[in-house]
Write a protein that holds these residues in place. Structure first.
Motif, PDB file in Angstrom:
ATOM      1  N   GLY A  70       0.803  -1.212   0.000  1.00 19.75           N
ATOM      2  CA  GLY A  70       0.000   0.000   0.000  1.00 19.75           C
ATOM      3  C   GLY A  70       0.834   1.259   0.000  1.00 19.75           C
ATOM      4  N   PRO A  71       0.199   2.377   0.277  1.00 23.23           N
ATOM      5  CA  PRO A  71       0.911   3.659   0.250  1.00 23.23           C
ATOM      6  C   PRO A  71       1.925   3.756   1.385  1.00 23.23           C
ATOM      7  N   PRO A  72       3.001   4.508   1.176  1.00 25.97           N
ATOM      8  CA  PRO A  72       3.998   4.690   2.236  1.00 25.97           C
ATOM      9  C   PRO A  72       3.427   5.496   3.389  1.00 25.97           C
ATOM     10  N   GLY A  73       4.024   5.274   4.572  1.00 30.63           N
ATOM     11  CA  GLY A  73       3.593   6.024   5.735  1.00 30.63           C
ATOM     12  C   GLY A  73       2.422   5.383   6.461  1.00 30.63           C
ATOM     13  N   ARG A  74       2.260   4.075   6.290  1.00 28.03           N
ATOM     14  CA  ARG A  74       1.236   3.348   7.036  1.00 28.03           C
ATOM     15  C   ARG A  74       1.902   2.360   7.987  1.00 28.03           C
ATOM     16  N   THR A  75       1.173   1.942   8.998  1.00 26.18           N
ATOM     17  CA  THR A  75       1.702   0.962   9.936  1.00 26.18           C
ATOM     18  C   THR A  75       1.437  -0.444   9.409  1.00 26.18           C
ATOM     19  N   TYR A  76       2.410  -1.316   9.620  1.00 25.88           N
ATOM     20  CA  TYR A  76       2.252  -2.746   9.364  1.00 25.88           C
ATOM     21  C   TYR A  76       2.576  -3.430  10.687  1.00 25.88           C
ATOM     22  N   VAL A  77       1.541  -3.925  11.355  1.00 27.16           N
ATOM     23  CA  VAL A  77       1.698  -4.552  12.671  1.00 27.16           C
ATOM     24  C   VAL A  77       1.344  -6.024  12.524  1.00 27.16           C
ATOM     25  N   TYR A  78       2.276  -6.888  12.884  1.00 30.66           N
ATOM     26  CA  TYR A  78       2.015  -8.321  12.760  1.00 30.66           C
ATOM     27  C   TYR A  78       2.387  -9.052  14.046  1.00 30.66           C
ATOM     28  N   PHE A  79       1.851 -10.259  14.165  1.00 34.23           N
ATOM     29  CA  PHE A  79       2.017 -11.098  15.350  1.00 34.23           C
ATOM     30  C   PHE A  79       3.064 -12.160  15.059  1.00 34.23           C
ATOM     31  N   THR A  80       3.961 -12.389  16.019  1.00 34.68           N
ATOM     32  CA  THR A  80       5.014 -13.379  15.789  1.00 34.68           C
ATOM     33  C   THR A  80       5.397 -14.069  17.096  1.00 34.68           C
ATOM     34  N   GLY A  82       4.168 -16.312  18.677  1.00 38.31           N
ATOM     35  CA  GLY A  82       3.086 -16.716  19.551  1.00 38.31           C
ATOM     36  C   GLY A  82       2.536 -15.666  20.493  1.00 38.31           C
ATOM     37  N   HIS A  83       3.287 -14.577  20.745  1.00 42.77           N
ATOM     38  CA  HIS A  83       2.740 -13.572  21.665  1.00 42.77           C
ATOM     39  C   HIS A  83       3.351 -12.186  21.519  1.00 42.77           C
ATOM     40  N   TYR A  84       4.056 -11.883  20.440  1.00 44.28           N
ATOM     41  CA  TYR A  84       4.645 -10.557  20.266  1.00 44.28           C
ATOM     42  C   TYR A  84       4.078  -9.867  19.031  1.00 44.28           C
ATOM     43  N   TRP A  85       3.725  -8.592  19.207  1.00 42.08           N
ATOM     44  CA  TRP A  85       3.368  -7.741  18.074  1.00 42.08           C
ATOM     45  C   TRP A  85       4.611  -6.974  17.644  1.00 42.08           C
ATOM     46  N   MET A  86       4.724  -6.701  16.356  1.00 39.70           N
ATOM     47  CA  MET A  86       5.868  -5.989  15.793  1.00 39.70           C
ATOM     48  C   MET A  86       5.351  -4.810  14.973  1.00 39.70           C
ATOM     49  N   LEU A  87       5.952  -3.641  15.178  1.00 41.85           N
ATOM     50  CA  LEU A  87       5.547  -2.411  14.497  1.00 41.85           C
ATOM     51  C   LEU A  87       6.510  -2.094  13.367  1.00 41.85           C
ATOM     52  N   ASN A  88       5.950  -1.898  12.179  1.00 45.07           N
ATOM     53  CA  ASN A  88       6.711  -1.524  10.987  1.00 45.07           C
ATOM     54  C   ASN A  88       6.059  -0.324  10.330  1.00 45.07           C
ATOM     55  N   PHE A  89       6.857   0.430   9.577  1.00 48.54           N
ATOM     56  CA  PHE A  89       6.353   1.549   8.792  1.00 48.54           C
ATOM     57  C   PHE A  89       6.571   1.238   7.319  1.00 48.54           C
ATOM     58  N   VAL A  90       5.513   1.301   6.530  1.00 52.49           N
ATOM     59  CA  VAL A  90       5.602   1.025   5.099  1.00 52.49           C
ATOM     60  C   VAL A  90       6.397   2.135   4.418  1.00 52.49           C
ATOM     61  N   ALA A  91       7.301   1.718   3.520  1.00 51.82           N
ATOM     62  CA  ALA A  91       8.170   2.673   2.816  1.00 51.82           C
ATOM     63  C   ALA A  91       8.065   2.455   1.302  1.00 51.82           C
ATOM     64  N   GLU A  92       8.666   3.367   0.567  1.00 54.97           N
ATOM     65  CA  GLU A  92       8.757   3.357  -0.896  1.00 54.97           C
ATOM     66  C   GLU A  92       7.385   3.549  -1.545  1.00 54.97           C
ATOM     67  N   ARG A  93       7.366   3.397  -2.850  1.00 51.04           N
ATOM     68  CA  ARG A  93       6.165   3.731  -3.613  1.00 51.04           C
ATOM     69  C   ARG A  93       5.072   2.679  -3.428  1.00 51.04           C
ATOM     70  N   PRO A 142      -5.180  -3.791  16.391  1.00 55.13           N
ATOM     71  CA  PRO A 142      -5.982  -2.614  16.025  1.00 55.13           C
ATOM     72  C   PRO A 142      -5.153  -1.485  15.406  1.00 55.13           C
ATOM     73  N   GLN A 143      -3.854  -1.493  15.635  1.00 55.44           N
ATOM     74  CA  GLN A 143      -2.997  -0.431  15.092  1.00 55.44           C
ATOM     75  C   GLN A 143      -2.425  -0.781  13.718  1.00 55.44           C
ATOM     76  N   ASN A 144      -2.803  -1.930  13.157  1.00 55.03           N
ATOM     77  CA  ASN A 144      -2.329  -2.292  11.822  1.00 55.03           C
ATOM     78  C   ASN A 144      -3.013  -1.444  10.760  1.00 55.03           C
ATOM     79  N   ASP A 145      -2.272  -1.085   9.725  1.00 60.03           N
ATOM     80  CA  ASP A 145      -2.785  -0.354   8.559  1.00 60.03           C
ATOM     81  C   ASP A 145      -3.367   1.001   8.941  1.00 60.03           C
TER      82      ASP A 145
END
Length: 196
Positions: A70-80, A82-93, A142-145
């Motif tokens: 998707g567009p840059p500047g969005r959150t990508y939050v995923y589960f890994t 078994g019990h941890y959420w990870m916060l990422n920021f979408v980059a590039e076009r 809830p903080q994904n995307d």
């Protein structure tokens, strides 16, 4: 620019490695009912493209990886793990899957909330890992995307510090145990040596 100026989506619409490096020293802010919890970003990792076997997008476009395309500047939050959420920021076009994992912050605001969520841990270990910082800042599915650049964003990034290259270590990404070379050892992790 002022120290409270937010990063706009143009910041994220650039090469992932550049975004990962320049996020060091910025302030990650989480708003909860109008209350700020925040910290200086001190560690990041870059993930880019379907050819990067460490990136979730190596499997292509799926319901899980849709945000990466998707567009840059969005959150990508995923589960890994078994019990941890990870916060990422979408980059590039838009259309090219890439993101920066936020691996560590030094907390500066909302220390009582962080302390309560990380009870029993020493302060230096409250947010020194991607799963830990999500626990400390109450970040989950809830903080994904979410749009980091929206005026009413609950997660956003502000300019704060500038780290010279001499204070930054670049090395391999962490935890990619089953990922083959060269992706396992590619030096796409950025870590700043910072004492508030």
């Amino acid at each position: 620019m002022t120290s409270a100026e937010r990063l706009d989506c143009h910041f994220f619409n650039r090469p992932t490695l550049q975004v990962a490096r320049e996020l060091l020293g910025t302030r990650l802010v989480r708003l909860e009912n109008g209350e700020r919890t925040a910290g200086i970003i001190v560690e990041t990792e870059a993930y880019r493209g379907e050819e990067d076997l460490g990136c979730h997008a190596h499997v292509g476009l799926t319901p899980r990886t849709r945000v990466l395309y998707g567009p840059p500047g969005r959150t990508y939050v995923y589960f890994t793990y078994g019990h941890y959420w990870m916060l990422n920021f979408v980059a590039e076009r838009e259309g090219f899957p890439a993101a920066v994992l936020i691996r560590g912050i030094v907390p500066t605001v909302g220390l009582e909330r962080i302390s309560a969520r990380r009870a029993g841990r020493p302060p230096e270990h409250w947010t020194d890992g991607p799963g830990k910082l999500c626990l400390a800042l109450a970040i989950g599915r809830p903080q994904n995307d979410q749009d980091l650049c929206a005026p009413k964003a609950e997660i956003f990034v502000e300019y704060a510090e500038t780290f010279p290259d001499a204070s930054v270590t670049i090395g391999p990404r962490v935890g990619l145990y089953s990922v083959p070379e060269p992706w396992k050892s590619i030096p796409w992790r950025f870590q700043a040596h910072y004492q508030p």
